[in-house]
Design a protein around this motif. Sequence first.
Motif, PDB file in Angstrom:
ATOM      1  N   ALA A  57       0.992  -1.241  -0.042  1.00 34.73           N
ATOM      2  CA  ALA A  57      -0.066   0.114  -0.098  1.00 34.73           C
ATOM      3  C   ALA A  57       0.870   1.298   0.052  1.00 34.73           C
ATOM      4  CB  ALA A  57      -0.800  -0.159   1.322  1.00 34.73           C
ATOM      5  N   PHE A  58       1.929   1.138   0.681  1.00 34.48           N
ATOM      6  CA  PHE A  58       2.760   2.422   0.604  1.00 34.48           C
ATOM      7  C   PHE A  58       3.474   2.677  -0.597  1.00 34.48           C
ATOM      8  CE2 PHE A  58       6.842   4.180   1.675  1.00 34.48           C
ATOM      9  CZ  PHE A  58       6.604   5.522   2.124  1.00 34.48           C
ATOM     10  N   GLY A  59       3.952   1.570  -1.450  1.00 38.40           N
ATOM     11  CA  GLY A  59       4.537   1.713  -2.560  1.00 38.40           C
ATOM     12  C   GLY A  59       3.525   2.259  -3.673  1.00 38.40           C
ATOM     13  N   ASP A  60       2.300   1.624  -3.365  1.00 33.93           N
ATOM     14  CA  ASP A  60       1.134   2.497  -4.211  1.00 33.93           C
ATOM     15  C   ASP A  60       1.098   3.786  -4.060  1.00 33.93           C
ATOM     16  OD1 ASP A  60       0.664  -0.135  -5.431  1.00 33.93           O
ATOM     17  OD2 ASP A  60      -1.161  -0.598  -4.160  1.00 33.93           O
ATOM     18  N   LEU A  61       1.114   4.162  -2.672  1.00 34.19           N
ATOM     19  CA  LEU A  61       0.974   5.664  -2.505  1.00 34.19           C
ATOM     20  C   LEU A  61       2.070   6.278  -2.974  1.00 34.19           C
ATOM     21  CD1 LEU A  61      -0.477   7.882  -0.756  1.00 34.19           C
ATOM     22  CD2 LEU A  61       1.134   7.120   1.182  1.00 34.19           C
ATOM     23  N   MET A  62       3.235   5.932  -2.942  1.00 33.31           N
ATOM     24  CA  MET A  62       4.409   6.593  -3.715  1.00 33.31           C
ATOM     25  C   MET A  62       4.231   6.521  -5.132  1.00 33.31           C
ATOM     26  SD  MET A  62       7.410   5.767  -1.097  1.00 33.31           S
ATOM     27  CE  MET A  62       8.817   6.093  -2.137  1.00 33.31           C
ATOM     28  N   ALA A  63       3.674   5.651  -5.669  1.00 31.63           N
ATOM     29  CA  ALA A  63       3.656   5.623  -7.028  1.00 31.63           C
ATOM     30  C   ALA A  63       2.417   6.491  -7.836  1.00 31.63           C
ATOM     31  CB  ALA A  63       3.325   3.999  -7.827  1.00 31.63           C
ATOM     32  N   GLU A  64       1.429   6.706  -6.760  1.00 32.86           N
ATOM     33  CA  GLU A  64       0.451   7.595  -7.085  1.00 32.86           C
ATOM     34  C   GLU A  64       0.731   9.014  -6.996  1.00 32.86           C
ATOM     35  OE1 GLU A  64      -2.816   9.144  -8.598  1.00 32.86           O
ATOM     36  OE2 GLU A  64      -2.369   6.781  -8.621  1.00 32.86           O
ATOM     37  N   SER A  65       1.736   9.103  -6.064  1.00 30.55           N
ATOM     38  CA  SER A  65       2.266  10.605  -5.999  1.00 30.55           C
ATOM     39  C   SER A  65       3.261  11.048  -6.840  1.00 30.55           C
ATOM     40  CB  SER A  65       3.324  10.610  -4.621  1.00 30.55           C
ATOM     41  OG  SER A  65       3.767  11.830  -4.446  1.00 30.55           O
ATOM     42  N   MET A  66       4.074  10.171  -7.446  1.00 37.90           N
ATOM     43  CA  MET A  66       4.757  10.357  -8.741  1.00 37.90           C
ATOM     44  C   MET A  66       3.921  10.497 -10.033  1.00 37.90           C
ATOM     45  SD  MET A  66       7.454   7.696 -10.869  1.00 37.90           S
ATOM     46  CE  MET A  66       9.135   8.587 -10.342  1.00 37.90           C
ATOM     47  N   ARG A  67       2.716   9.768  -9.978  1.00 40.68           N
ATOM     48  CA  ARG A  67       1.705  10.022 -11.122  1.00 40.68           C
ATOM     49  C   ARG A  67       1.172  11.476 -11.176  1.00 40.68           C
ATOM     50  NH1 ARG A  67      -0.300   5.497 -13.282  1.00 40.68           N
ATOM     51  NH2 ARG A  67      -0.655   4.553 -11.147  1.00 40.68           N
ATOM     52  N   ARG A  68       0.973  11.897 -10.028  1.00 36.85           N
ATOM     53  CA  ARG A  68       0.339  13.186  -9.826  1.00 36.85           C
ATOM     54  C   ARG A  68       1.513  14.234 -10.180  1.00 36.85           C
ATOM     55  NH1 ARG A  68      -1.742  11.227  -5.486  1.00 36.85           N
ATOM     56  NH2 ARG A  68      -0.186  12.155  -4.161  1.00 36.85           N
ATOM     57  N   ARG A  69       2.819  13.995  -9.816  1.00 34.79           N
ATOM     58  CA  ARG A  69       3.804  15.142 -10.141  1.00 34.79           C
ATOM     59  C   ARG A  69       4.303  14.942 -11.666  1.00 34.79           C
ATOM     60  NH1 ARG A  69       5.776  12.265  -6.008  1.00 34.79           N
ATOM     61  NH2 ARG A  69       7.768  11.635  -7.198  1.00 34.79           N
ATOM     62  N   GLU A  70       4.480  13.871 -12.094  1.00 35.15           N
ATOM     63  CA  GLU A  70       5.021  13.423 -13.641  1.00 35.15           C
ATOM     64  C   GLU A  70       3.896  12.749 -14.112  1.00 35.15           C
ATOM     65  OE1 GLU A  70       8.565  11.397 -13.172  1.00 35.15           O
ATOM     66  OE2 GLU A  70       9.065  12.454 -11.337  1.00 35.15           O
ATOM     67  N   PRO A  71       2.996  13.484 -14.985  1.00 34.80           N
ATOM     68  CA  PRO A  71       1.669  12.551 -15.411  1.00 34.80           C
ATOM     69  C   PRO A  71       2.149  11.666 -16.554  1.00 34.80           C
ATOM     70  CG  PRO A  71       1.168  14.736 -15.151  1.00 34.80           C
ATOM     71  CD  PRO A  71       2.462  14.919 -14.562  1.00 34.80           C
ATOM     72  N   GLY A  72       3.430  11.987 -17.343  1.00 32.60           N
ATOM     73  CA  GLY A  72       3.924  11.361 -18.322  1.00 32.60           C
ATOM     74  C   GLY A  72       4.894  10.062 -17.620  1.00 32.60           C
ATOM     75  N   ALA A  73       4.859   9.768 -16.707  1.00 31.96           N
ATOM     76  CA  ALA A  73       5.895   8.756 -16.196  1.00 31.96           C
ATOM     77  C   ALA A  73       5.638   7.413 -16.657  1.00 31.96           C
ATOM     78  CB  ALA A  73       5.884   8.715 -14.486  1.00 31.96           C
ATOM     79  N   THR A  74       6.444   6.646 -17.070  1.00 29.70           N
ATOM     80  CA  THR A  74       6.149   5.285 -17.534  1.00 29.70           C
ATOM     81  C   THR A  74       5.757   4.332 -16.488  1.00 29.70           C
ATOM     82  OG1 THR A  74       8.474   4.740 -17.494  1.00 29.70           O
ATOM     83  CG2 THR A  74       8.083   5.865 -19.294  1.00 29.70           C
TER      84      THR A  74
END
Length: 187
Positions: A57-74
Motif C-alpha cells: 500500500a505504501f508503494g502504491d501511495l508513492m507511485a500515485e504521488s509520482m503519477r500526480r507530479r509526473e503525468p507522463g511517467a512510464t
Amino acid sequence: MDAIDLLLTRESALKLQAPGPSATELDRIFAAAVRAPDHGRLRPWQFVVIGEDQRTAFGDLMAESMRRREPGATADALQRERDKAFRAPCIVAVAAKVKRGHKIPEIEQIASASAAAQTIMLAVPALGYGAVWKTGAPAYDPTVKIALGLEPEDEILGFLYIGTPTGGPSPLPRPEARDFVTRWAPS
C-alpha cells in the motif's frame, strides 16, 4: 557496543533485508528518539511506522504521488517508485509537527525532530540492525502526508528504512572531521 564507537562507525546500510526490529525493539528505539533536545518542550516529532505487511500500500501511495507530479511517467518508472517500499522490512516516516508562529522558531522545532530521527539512526545499529535515511519528492506531497495521518503543513523529514544489513559497508570514504571544524579566535 561502546557509545563513541557506535557514533564513529555509524553508516547508512547499502541493502537491508528481514528481519526488522520487533515491536518491543521499536518501542525502545522510539523511547530513545524522544530523548532528543527539545527547546520549549513542544514535542514536535511524529513517527509513522510502515510495517512489512503495509509496504504494498505504501508503494502504491508513492507511485500515485509520482503519477500526480509526473503525468507522463512510464509504467517502469512507476514500478520503480513502488519498489522503493521494499527496500527494508520496516519503514519509519519521521515528521516535524511544526507549531507555526510559536515563540520557539520553526527551525528549532525541525532541528528537534531531526535530532529524534538521528537518534533512531543510532539506536537501530545499537540493537544490531541497519538503517538508511531517504527523503524524495513524496515527503513533500500533501496527499502522502494526509495518507500517513499527518497534516499537510507537517514536514516529513525522511523515511527511515530499517532492517538487517546485507552486502557490507559503503565503499565511499568517510569525511575528515577536521575539514569541517574551525576554532574561533576573537580579535
